[in-house]
Design a protein around this motif. Structure first.
Motif, mmCIF file in Angstrom:
data_model
loop_
_atom_site.group_PDB
_atom_site.id
_atom_site.type_symbol
_atom_site.label_atom_id
_atom_site.label_comp_id
_atom_site.label_asym_id
_atom_site.label_seq_id
_atom_site.Cartn_x
_atom_site.Cartn_y
_atom_site.Cartn_z
ATOM 1 N N THR A 50 0.828 -1.208 0.000
ATOM 2 C CA THR A 50 0.000 0.000 0.000
ATOM 3 C C THR A 50 0.859 1.254 0.000
ATOM 4 O O THR A 50 0.522 2.247 -0.665
ATOM 5 N N THR A 51 1.972 1.243 0.711
ATOM 6 C CA THR A 51 2.886 2.389 0.697
ATOM 7 C C THR A 51 3.376 2.656 -0.715
ATOM 8 O O THR A 51 3.423 3.814 -1.167
ATOM 9 N N MET A 52 3.724 1.604 -1.430
ATOM 10 C CA MET A 52 4.196 1.781 -2.804
ATOM 11 C C MET A 52 3.104 2.359 -3.698
ATOM 12 O O MET A 52 3.350 3.276 -4.490
ATOM 13 N N VAL A 53 1.885 1.856 -3.558
ATOM 14 C CA VAL A 53 0.777 2.377 -4.360
ATOM 15 C C VAL A 53 0.522 3.844 -4.027
ATOM 16 O O VAL A 53 0.279 4.670 -4.919
ATOM 17 N N ARG A 54 0.586 4.200 -2.765
ATOM 18 C CA ARG A 54 0.355 5.591 -2.372
ATOM 19 C C ARG A 54 1.426 6.514 -2.950
ATOM 20 O O ARG A 54 1.138 7.650 -3.327
ATOM 21 N N ILE A 55 2.647 6.029 -3.050
ATOM 22 C CA ILE A 55 3.705 6.828 -3.668
ATOM 23 C C ILE A 55 3.427 6.998 -5.156
ATOM 24 O O ILE A 55 3.527 8.110 -5.710
ATOM 25 N N LEU A 56 3.037 5.922 -5.821
ATOM 26 C CA LEU A 56 2.726 5.992 -7.252
ATOM 27 C C LEU A 56 1.564 6.947 -7.519
ATOM 28 O O LEU A 56 1.507 7.603 -8.561
ATOM 29 N N ALA A 57 0.641 7.021 -6.565
ATOM 30 C CA ALA A 57 -0.531 7.878 -6.724
ATOM 31 C C ALA A 57 -0.317 9.292 -6.189
ATOM 32 O O ALA A 57 -1.273 10.070 -6.105
ATOM 33 N N THR A 58 0.900 9.626 -5.808
ATOM 34 C CA THR A 58 1.310 10.953 -5.311
ATOM 35 C C THR A 58 0.723 11.274 -3.941
ATOM 36 O O THR A 58 0.733 12.434 -3.527
ATOM 37 N N LEU A 59 0.242 10.279 -3.216
ATOM 38 C CA LEU A 59 -0.327 10.518 -1.884
ATOM 39 C C LEU A 59 0.733 10.481 -0.784
ATOM 40 O O LEU A 59 0.498 10.986 0.315
#
Length: 262
Positions: A50-59
Motif C-alpha cells: 500500500t505504501t508503494m501504491v500511495r507513492i505511485l498515486a502521489t499521496l
C-alpha cells in the motif's frame, strides 16, 4: 534498416525507498510495468504494498528513488500524474447517501467532463448497474458497491489504474465479478497494478507477478517463469508443478532461495 521504437513503460520505478521513523518499508524497489498489462504486486502484511501504491498515486512522498507514471515524475509533476491515474482502495469510496447515478455524475463533474449525466448512464450500462442506478448506494450489495467504485475510478478513461486489494471482504461471486471487470480493463488498453493477498487472484488475472519482501522486489516474472524457481514435486511418481502459493512462501519464508528473478 528501420527499427521500431519500444514504448516506454506505463510505470517505471527505480531505487524507491521509504521509511517511517526507524521502520524501513521500501529499501530500493525497481519495477517496470508495460502499457496495457496487468501486474499483481504480492507481499505479506506490512510488506509495503500500500505504501508503494500511495507513492505511485502521489499521496505519499518517497525518501529516495525515481518514479515515472505515464511519462510523468511523481515528485515534480504530480498534477499530471493525478490526471492520468485512478486509485481504488480496499474499501469502496462511494457516497452511500447518493444514488449510483449521482455518484458517477459527481465524479464526471469533478473531472470537468462534458455531459456528466450521459457519462453516468454509459457506465451504469457498462457495469450492469442500470436497474440500481436510481437507488441509494446504502442499499447495494458489496459486489455492487465495488463495481460502482471501479466504474467511478474509470470516469475520464485514465490510462493507469491502481487496485489496492479490490476484492477484500467480497464473497466468491462478487470477486469473480471484479475479476471480469479487471480483465476487461486490460483488453481496452488500461494498465493495471493490482495488489492482493489472494494468490488465486494473481494467478487468474496477472500478466506478470512481482513479489515484494522486506522492502525489495525479490521476484518478478510471468507465472510460468516464477514456477521455474522451484523444482516440481513428485507425488507417487507423478510430477507436480509448484503452485503460486508454494513459490510465494518459498520466497518470503525462512528458506527463501538467494537468487532473484528479474
Amino acid at each position: 534498416m528501420m527499427t521500431t521504437a519500444v514504448p516506454a513503460p506505463a510505470i517505471s520505478v527505480r531505487g524507491l525507498e521509504k521509511s517511517f521513523d526507524d521502520l524501513r518499508v521500501l529499501r530500493g524497489v525497481d519495477l517496470d510495468i508495460e502499457r496495457g498489462s496487468i501486474v499483481a504486486l504480492l507481499g505479506s502484511n506490512g510488506a509495503g504494498k500500500t505504501t508503494m501504491v500511495r507513492i505511485l498515486a502521489t499521496l505519499t512522498r518517497p525518501d529516495a528513488g525515481t518514479v515515472m507514471v505515464d511519462g510523468f515524475d511523481v515528485m515534480t509533476d504530480g498534477a499530471n500524474v493525478r490526471e492520468c491515474i485512478s486509485l481504488t482502495g480496499q474499501f469502496a469510496a462511494v457516497d452511500q447517501i447518493l444514488t449510483g447515478r449521482e455518484n458517477l455524475k459527481l465524479v464526471a463533474k469533478l473531472r470537468h467532463l462534458d455531459d456528466p449525466g450521459g457519462i453516468a448512464d454509459e457506465f451504469l450500462a457498462r457495469f450492469d448497474l442500470v436497474d440500481a442506478g436510481s437507488r441509494r448506494v446504502a442499499g447495494y450489495s458489496g459486489g455492487m458497491r465495488r463495481r460502482l467504485d471501479i466504474a467511478m475510478s474509470l470516469v475520464g478513461n485514465p490510462p493507469v489504474i491502481f487496485l489496492d486489494e479490490p476484492t477484500t471482504g467480497l464473497d466468491p461471486e462478487a470477486r469473480i465479478e471484479v475479476w471480469t471487470m479487471v480483465q476487461e480493463l486490460a483488453t481496452r488498453g488500461t494498465t493495471v497494478l493490482l495488489t492482493t493477498q489472494y494468490l488465486e487472484e494473481a494467478e487468474k488475472l496477472a500478466d506478470r507477478i512481482a513479489i515484494l519482501h522486506e522492502g525489495r522486489i525479490v521476484a518478478n516474472g510471468t507465472l510460468a517463469e516464477l514456477k521455474e524457481l522451484l523444482p516440481p514435486a513428485e507425488v507417487e511418481y507423478v510430477e507436480k508443478q509448484p503452485s503460486l502459493e508454494d513459490i510465494f512462501l518459498a520466497l518470503v519464508g525462512k528458506n527463501a532461495p538467494e537468487g532473484e528473478l528479474r
